[in-house]
Design a protein around this motif. Structure first.
Motif, PDB file in Angstrom:
ATOM      1  N   ILE A  70       0.852  -1.192   0.000  1.00 53.71           N
ATOM      2  CA  ILE A  70       0.000   0.000   0.000  1.00 53.71           C
ATOM      3  C   ILE A  70       0.886   1.240   0.000  1.00 53.71           C
ATOM      4  O   ILE A  70       1.799   1.372   0.814  1.00 53.71           O
ATOM      5  N   VAL A  71       0.588   2.159  -0.951  1.00 53.44           N
ATOM      6  CA  VAL A  71       1.419   3.348  -1.121  1.00 53.44           C
ATOM      7  C   VAL A  71       0.698   4.657  -0.798  1.00 53.44           C
ATOM      8  O   VAL A  71       1.331   5.694  -0.623  1.00 53.44           O
ATOM      9  N   ILE A  88     -15.787   6.057   2.185  1.00 51.43           N
ATOM     10  CA  ILE A  88     -15.185   6.958   3.171  1.00 51.43           C
ATOM     11  C   ILE A  88     -13.730   7.269   2.826  1.00 51.43           C
ATOM     12  O   ILE A  88     -13.060   7.998   3.545  1.00 51.43           O
ATOM     13  N   GLY A  89     -13.250   6.710   1.721  1.00 50.37           N
ATOM     14  CA  GLY A  89     -11.875   6.952   1.319  1.00 50.37           C
ATOM     15  C   GLY A  89     -11.430   5.919   0.313  1.00 50.37           C
ATOM     16  O   GLY A  89     -12.249   5.178  -0.253  1.00 50.37           O
ATOM     17  N   SER A  90     -10.125   5.872   0.105  1.00 46.21           N
ATOM     18  CA  SER A  90      -9.589   4.903  -0.852  1.00 46.21           C
ATOM     19  C   SER A  90      -8.193   4.464  -0.436  1.00 46.21           C
ATOM     20  O   SER A  90      -7.527   5.128   0.359  1.00 46.21           O
ATOM     21  N   VAL A  91      -7.799   3.334  -1.004  1.00 49.38           N
ATOM     22  CA  VAL A  91      -6.483   2.754  -0.759  1.00 49.38           C
ATOM     23  C   VAL A  91      -5.848   2.515  -2.118  1.00 49.38           C
ATOM     24  O   VAL A  91      -6.480   1.955  -3.013  1.00 49.38           O
ATOM     25  N   ASP A 117       1.595   9.503   6.305  1.00 46.41           N
ATOM     26  CA  ASP A 117       3.031   9.405   6.034  1.00 46.41           C
ATOM     27  C   ASP A 117       3.520   7.972   5.906  1.00 46.41           C
ATOM     28  O   ASP A 117       4.542   7.721   5.282  1.00 46.41           O
ATOM     29  N   GLU A 118       2.794   7.046   6.531  1.00 44.09           N
ATOM     30  CA  GLU A 118       3.234   5.647   6.552  1.00 44.09           C
ATOM     31  C   GLU A 118       2.083   4.694   6.197  1.00 44.09           C
ATOM     32  O   GLU A 118       1.631   3.921   7.035  1.00 44.09           O
ATOM     33  N   PRO A 119       1.613   4.730   4.951  1.00 44.25           N
ATOM     34  CA  PRO A 119       0.497   3.850   4.583  1.00 44.25           C
ATOM     35  C   PRO A 119       0.843   2.370   4.684  1.00 44.25           C
ATOM     36  O   PRO A 119      -0.038   1.528   4.863  1.00 44.25           O
ATOM     37  N   GLY A 120       2.115   2.043   4.630  1.00 47.79           N
ATOM     38  CA  GLY A 120       2.555   0.650   4.737  1.00 47.79           C
ATOM     39  C   GLY A 120       2.269   0.013   6.081  1.00 47.79           C
ATOM     40  O   GLY A 120       2.332  -1.211   6.222  1.00 47.79           O
ATOM     41  N   VAL A 121       1.898   0.827   7.078  1.00 46.51           N
ATOM     42  CA  VAL A 121       1.512   0.286   8.383  1.00 46.51           C
ATOM     43  C   VAL A 121       0.348  -0.691   8.206  1.00 46.51           C
ATOM     44  O   VAL A 121       0.249  -1.687   8.912  1.00 46.51           O
TER      45      VAL A 121
END
Length: 160
Positions: A70-71, A88-91, A117-121
């Motif tokens: 995930i970026v 409610i959003g997107s990935v 800042d850290e979507p990879g979480v």
């Protein structure tokens, strides 16, 4: 069911400490039942961890594995209100982009700022540190239409 669980807790507490059991018993009677945090799932691979009126929501470990690395994650603003099943959003990942839907109706009371800042979480801790939003539920009855853990596991096995 909740009242039988409360009764078991009171009896167990009574064996340990009669004074605590009395306090627990009066609390259970006053509130009608003891509420436990529960986790529910959607067929679209969102999870909902419920604690009182607050639902912590995100995508499941199954979903993040399907998406890959995930970026980017787009989240709503605090105080935005959504109906169940609204986006409610997107990935975005290296493989695909996907909308994330509200598993319950309500108002956004918190967003996970770390994900900006850290979507990879989400890849390393999707259902713990990788939560997306906290929603103050407006209709707790909607939880009845969601999957429990066993039903969700079966759903994932059928999709795999």
């Amino acid at each position: 069911m909740a009242s039988s669980v409360a009764t078991i807790m009171i009896r167990t507490a009574a064996r340990q400490s009669p004074a605590f059991a009395t306090k627990l018993s009066s609390s259970a009677l006053r509130f009608g039942s003891i509420r436990f945090a529960s986790t529910y799932y959607t067929p679209a691979h969102e999870y909902v961890k419920v604690d009182g009126q607050t639902a912590t929501c995100g995508i499941t470990d199954f979903a993040q594995a399907q998406l890959g690395d995930i970026v980017f994650i787009d989240l709503p603003d605090v105080d935005d209100e959504f109906e169940i099943s609204e986006s409610i959003g997107s990935v975005e990942s290296v493989k695909a982009a996907s909308d994330v839907y509200a598993p319950v109706s309500g108002k956004i009371v918190a967003i996970n700022e770390v994900l900006s800042d850290e979507p990879g979480v989400v890849n390393t801790s999707a259902e713990e540190d990788g939560w997306f939003v906290k929603i103050e539920m407006s209709n707790e009855e909607e939880l009845k239409d969601l999957l429990d853990e066993e039903a969700y596991k079966k759903h994932c096995e059928e999709e795999a």
